[in-house]
Design an enzyme around this catalytic site. Structure first.
Site, PDB file in Angstrom:
ATOM      1  N   HIS A  30       0.854  -1.183   0.000  1.00 41.00           N
ATOM      2  CA  HIS A  30       0.000   0.000   0.000  1.00 41.00           C
ATOM      3  C   HIS A  30       0.889   1.231   0.000  1.00 41.00           C
ATOM      4  O   HIS A  30       1.831   1.334   0.791  1.00 41.00           O
ATOM      5  CB  HIS A  30      -0.913   0.006   1.223  1.00 41.00           C
ATOM      6  CG  HIS A  30      -1.909   1.115   1.220  1.00 41.00           C
ATOM      7  ND1 HIS A  30      -2.802   1.320   0.181  1.00 41.00           N
ATOM      8  CD2 HIS A  30      -2.152   2.114   2.117  1.00 41.00           C
ATOM      9  CE1 HIS A  30      -3.535   2.379   0.440  1.00 41.00           C
ATOM     10  NE2 HIS A  30      -3.162   2.887   1.606  1.00 41.00           N
ATOM     11  N   HIS A  42      -2.886   9.140   1.070  1.00 39.33           N
ATOM     12  CA  HIS A  42      -2.896   7.919   0.256  1.00 39.33           C
ATOM     13  C   HIS A  42      -4.275   7.714  -0.351  1.00 39.33           C
ATOM     14  O   HIS A  42      -5.229   8.427  -0.028  1.00 39.33           O
ATOM     15  CB  HIS A  42      -2.464   6.709   1.098  1.00 39.33           C
ATOM     16  CG  HIS A  42      -3.259   6.494   2.344  1.00 39.33           C
ATOM     17  ND1 HIS A  42      -4.084   5.401   2.542  1.00 39.33           N
ATOM     18  CD2 HIS A  42      -3.368   7.232   3.495  1.00 39.33           C
ATOM     19  CE1 HIS A  42      -4.648   5.473   3.731  1.00 39.33           C
ATOM     20  NE2 HIS A  42      -4.233   6.572   4.335  1.00 39.33           N
ATOM     21  N   CYS A 150      -3.459   2.822  -5.484  1.00 43.50           N
ATOM     22  CA  CYS A 150      -2.689   3.657  -4.554  1.00 43.50           C
ATOM     23  C   CYS A 150      -1.291   3.960  -5.075  1.00 43.50           C
ATOM     24  O   CYS A 150      -0.744   5.045  -4.849  1.00 43.50           O
ATOM     25  CB  CYS A 150      -2.614   2.990  -3.184  1.00 43.50           C
ATOM     26  SG  CYS A 150      -1.826   1.356  -3.174  1.00 43.50           S
TER      27      CYS A 150
END
Length: 258
Positions: A30, A42, A150
């Site tokens: 991530h 994010h 992401c």
């Protein structure tokens, strides 16, 4: 950072850095942009999306378990997947890694796993932070695992590069790895008959996999353009405003259009 791992300590990262951490026992990573003050911007799926990715990302949602340290942790605009989180909530007890930019082709090819580096250059940190904070207020479109995830968000914040061909794979190295591995195996399968040695066949497959990843890297692609963050929505078709027509009715019932 070495050839094997991009792991760093917290005191080593600077505002504007592209950071990431691994989830689900290194199944995927991530990504986000560190903006300073122990805060990370994010991108994750919106909560109304029913997907495996969202199920994992919901664990990042501080609304279900409020952050005890930062009251604004988890801030996001309505219907947007761009989130401001504290570093602790972003990492979720995972290790911290820093994405590398402007690596040489030889170094890029040694990184067996995608989503760790790019040959593209990063813009100055103040530009990177401006993009991240602008997108926090205005969104980054709809989350898509392969075309707008992401890592794509962080790569855009760092480089300002947008891929013109929306039908192909996005900027994400993770996505190109997922696509590249089966493709390499499929292309190299006919060579199995010509290569009795399993080692030789594995070497060819690995080479094709690495080359397929390199070919989709934003630093070498020819279908990328530099797009200011203020123009991003128009270029991606997020905002397609129709001509607004205001109608006023006069006392005699006539409609005036302006």
């Amino acid at each position: 950072m070495g050839l094997i791992s991009n792991r760093v300590e917290r005191h080593e990262i600077k505002p504007g850095d592209h950071i990431y951490t691994y989830r689900a026992v290194f199944t995927y990573s991530h990504h986000g942009i560190f903006v300073g003050g122990s805060k990370v911007v994010h991108f994750r799926p919106e909560r109304n999306l029913k997907s495996i990715a969202e199920t994992s990302s919901n664990l990042d949602d501080p609304t279900s378990n409020p952050c005890p340290t930062f009251p604004d942790c988890g801030f996001r605009q309505p219907n947007s997947g761009v989130v401001l989180s504290c570093l602790d909530c972003f990492l979720r007890n995972g290790s911290l890694y820093c994405f590398e930019y402007e690596v040489s082709p030889s170094v890029f090819l040694t990184k067996i796993r995608g989503g760790t580096c790019t040959t593209a250059s990063s813009d100055p940190s103040e530009t990177v932070i401006h993009r991240a904070m602008y997108l926090l207020q205005n969104g980054f479109g709809n989350y898509d695992v392969f075309k707008n995830n992401c890592e794509d968000f962080a790569l855009y914040c760092k480089t300002g590069l947008l891929i013109q061909d929306r039908q192909g794979v996005g900027r994400s190295g993770q996505a190109s790895s997922i696509i590249g591995a089966p493709l390499a195996a499929m292309i190299s399968s006919p060579l199995k008959l010509l290569m009795p040695s399993p080692v030789g066949f594995a070497t060819v497959t690995a080479g094709m996999y690495c080359m397929s990843r390199y070919a989709t890297d934003i630093g070498v692609r020819s279908d990328v353009i530099k797009v200011p963050v203020e123009d991003l929505a128009v270029n991606l078709g997020w905002n397609c405003p129709e001509e607004e027509v205001a109608e006023n009715e006069t006392s005699d019932g006539q409609i005036i259009t302006r």
